[in-house]
Scaffold this motif. Structure first.
Motif, PDB file in Angstrom:
ATOM      1  N   SER A 163       0.791  -1.301   0.076  1.00  0.00           N
ATOM      2  CA  SER A 163      -0.171  -0.123   0.073  1.00  0.00           C
ATOM      3  C   SER A 163       0.975   1.113  -0.058  1.00  0.00           C
ATOM      4  O   SER A 163       2.003   1.145   0.260  1.00  0.00           O
ATOM      5  CB  SER A 163      -0.813  -0.001   1.332  1.00  0.00           C
ATOM      6  N   SER A 198       0.682   4.689   1.932  1.00  0.00           N
ATOM      7  CA  SER A 198       0.220   5.666   2.902  1.00  0.00           C
ATOM      8  C   SER A 198       0.788   7.129   2.534  1.00  0.00           C
ATOM      9  O   SER A 198       0.120   8.226   2.987  1.00  0.00           O
ATOM     10  CB  SER A 198       0.302   5.377   4.239  1.00  0.00           C
ATOM     11  N   PRO A 237       2.709   8.426  -0.834  1.00  0.00           N
ATOM     12  CA  PRO A 237       3.177   8.321  -1.869  1.00  0.00           C
ATOM     13  C   PRO A 237       4.256   9.752  -2.028  1.00  0.00           C
ATOM     14  O   PRO A 237       5.140   9.557  -2.565  1.00  0.00           O
ATOM     15  CB  PRO A 237       2.149   8.133  -2.789  1.00  0.00           C
ATOM     16  N   HIS A 279      -3.309   3.686  -4.172  1.00  0.00           N
ATOM     17  CA  HIS A 279      -3.511   4.867  -3.698  1.00  0.00           C
ATOM     18  C   HIS A 279      -4.818   5.368  -4.077  1.00  0.00           C
ATOM     19  O   HIS A 279      -5.061   5.059  -5.035  1.00  0.00           O
ATOM     20  CB  HIS A 279      -2.484   6.064  -3.691  1.00  0.00           C
ATOM     21  N   HIS A 280      -5.602   6.219  -3.352  1.00  0.00           N
ATOM     22  CA  HIS A 280      -7.065   6.458  -3.693  1.00  0.00           C
ATOM     23  C   HIS A 280      -7.097   7.218  -5.107  1.00  0.00           C
ATOM     24  O   HIS A 280      -8.075   7.192  -5.781  1.00  0.00           O
ATOM     25  CB  HIS A 280      -7.594   7.104  -2.605  1.00  0.00           C
TER      26      HIS A 280
END
Length: 576
Positions: free
Chosen positions: A8, A10, A12, A134-135
């Motif tokens: 993941s 958190s 970037p 990432h979103h």
């Protein structure tokens, strides 16, 4: 034992990858978790563990598990009877290259050997990787096999496969084409003025041309990950994919486009040569130390020979344009003093300490296994085509090696096995070739080999008696400093050194390399000139005797009286 990963991002924008490694089925009192120290295809110990931080381990109920670091890339976890643990760590990823990971707000590129750890002694285990983008990101591109029914989740049959499968995460532009019966995905990051239809057509031709050599497609799917920067380049081969660096605004220039296609041809050729047809040392790998071979001149050099030859076969290069490219290769080798010092087998073996760590004297002491290997590939090709009267060539050697040592025996080859196969296919002895060109650094008489195809190597500088100071200099902060000297040249012989500041020559103030060249051009070989320089803050004058410029400038042209046999060799070689 079972292993899986969750990745993941958190932070970037701060260039971090968050990694969770799940290990279950543990039956020992401790587990050694290791980070590789190098990336296959890039022969340098890069110490990827230097980017690891915040390492921690949890057991059942999220209880902390003790561990200690026992060497530079190994963490020993005391499991204390726990059957399953979760290992957490962050990787700082901020080095732009095809072989190192990079993360920022726009995307993440994961070079697996610098991201994923392994359990010591358990490289044969399969693993599952789940990516949590990432979103702001929506896509993942990788050669790994997707796990059905699970988003962004992938399966690797062992760690050799995992470590050879880079992952691109972001909003890359993806297009596809089919060639040789295989779907190829192209994932473009960074934008660019590329034409998808044109690229798809030309890349497909390259794939088909290379497939015609080996006549076996080892993959059902292949991924090109392309990073487009303002100024980019380089590539790294993988089992199921490749990573390419390119300049985003160069696709619409002739040089830029052909350069990119050459890179595609080089890295795709590695699908066979290196990733499967390989020296014995190059797999299975030891990821904790160097893996030595004397045959990178075959693995990389022959691939460098074929990348341009494939562009000729696909008509990206005309015959004349291809010979011009080949002339440049010959020029590069011939003009490098180190070509007469370091054998190409030694260059291959010493890649770990020399190729990726060049210094100011490298050109005088060594030769690239890429450049030297490429011209040796040309020589071997011509020798076999000539000896078999056009029936065989280097293609046939590589296919025979691939069939025998990958498809049949599924192992790497030895140096002697490659030599024997080339001799068998060509019906010739290669004792002299190996003795002079591989294990020694004898000068290459290119004309002898080009003559087989009725071609003439012309040195445009032959007969000239041009004087040279035998150095290159660069201006910085108002100082003109020597950055290299040429073996056996004027500076080398009379004591001008790297880092010397050149102030004046014969009383004439010198400000740049062009100023040196203009002044020396008005002299003759044997003239003495006074060089005023500063070395470590002390000013001195050296009187030097100008020597002849030893570099050549080459072109290849057709002989006017080529025989029928010579033309037949040329026709076969250049795909006329």
């Amino acid at each position: 034992m079972e292993i899986s990963f969750e990745v993941s991002f958190s932070e970037p924008n701060a260039h971090y990858v968050d990694v969770k490694m799940n290990i279950s089925g543990i039956s020992s009192d401790s587990v050694d978790v290791k980070m590789p120290v190098w990336a296959p295809g890039s022969y340098l110990v890069r110490e990827f563990a230097k980017n690891v931080e915040q390492f921690s381990v949890k057991g059942a109920g999220q209880s902390s598990v003790s561990f200690r670091k026992v060497n530079k890339n190994t963490w020993r976890v005391a499991t204390a009877g726990a059957k399953a643990i979760e290992v957490f760590y962050k990787v700082y990823a901020f080095e732009i290259s095809v072989r190192t990971s990079f993360v920022d707000a726009s995307h993440a590129f994961l070079s697996p050997t610098g991201v994923f750890m392994y359990v010591d002694g358990m490289l044969q285990l399969p693993s599952v990787v789940t990516v949590h983008p990432h979103h702001a990101w929506t896509k993942v591109s990788t050669g790994l096999e997707p796990v059905k029914g699970k988003a962004f989740t992938y399966y690797a049959s062992d760690f050799d496969v995992l470590f050879d499968s880079p992952i691109e995460v972001g909003n890359q532009d993806i297009f596809e084409f089919t060639a040789a019966g295989v779907k190829h995905e192209v994932a473009m990051y960074g934008g660019g003025n590329y034409d998808k239809a044109k690229l798809s057509a030309d890349m497909a031709k390259i794939v088909e041309s290379q497939m015609s050599i080996f006549q076996h497609m080892p993959n059902k799917r292949y991924v090109f990950i392309v990073h487009n920067f303002q100024s980019g380049g380089g590539g790294l081969e993988h089992l199921n994919s490749t990573v390419l660096g390119a300049s985003r605004d160069a696709y619409n220039t002739d040089k830029g486009y052909k350069g990119f296609l050459g890179l595609v041809a080089h890295e795709y050729f590695h699908l066979w040569n290196v990733k499967r047809l390989r020296p014995a040392a190059l797999g299975p790998f030891d990821y904790s130390t160097e893996n030595y071979t004397t045959d990178l001149w075959i693995s990389e050099g022959f691939t460098a020979y074929y990348d341009n030859l494939i562009l000729r076969r696909t008509n990206v290069y005309s015959p004349e344009a291809y010979l011009n490219v080949l002339s440049s290769d010959i020029e590069t080798v011939s003009n490098q003093p180190g070509a007469g010092v370091q054998p190409v087998a030694e260059s291959s073996f010493d890649a770990w300490i020399k190729y990726y760590r060049p210094n100011e004297n490298s050109k005088n002491t060594g030769i690239s296994y890429y450049n030297k290997g490429a011209v040796l590939g040309m020589i071997l090709d011509l020798e076999i085509i000539n000896a078999t009267k056009g029936a065989k060539g280097l293609d046939d050697v590589l296919k025979a090696m691939y069939d025998e040592y990958f498809l049949k025996q599924n192992r790497g080859f030895t140096s002697e096995e490659f030599k024997r196969m080339a001799e068998k296919v060509g019906g010739i002895s290669l004792d002299n070739f190996y003795s002079k060109y591989v294990h020694k650094a004898a000068p290459i008489d290119f004309q002898v080999h080009l003559d087989h195809a009725g071609l003439v190597l012309v040195d445009e500088y032959a007969g000239l008696n041009t004087p040279s100071l035998g150095l290159t200099a660069s201006s910085k902060d108002g100082k003109l400093s020597v950055v290299s000297v040429t073996r056996a040249g004027t500076a080398w012989t009379d004591g001008i050194s790297v880092n010397d500041e050149i102030i004046a020559i014969n009383g004439n103030r010198i400000n740049d390399q062009a100023g040196i060249d203009r002044l020396i051009a008005n002299k003759k070989v044997g003239d003495r000139v006074d060089v005023l320089l500063s070395r470590d803050g002390l000013v001195r004058t050296l009187s030097v005797t100008l020597k002849k410029e030893i570099k050549g400038k080459f072109r290849i042209e057709a002989a006017k009286d080529a025989s029928t046999q010579q033309f037949a060799v040329r026709k076969k070689w250049l795909n006329l």
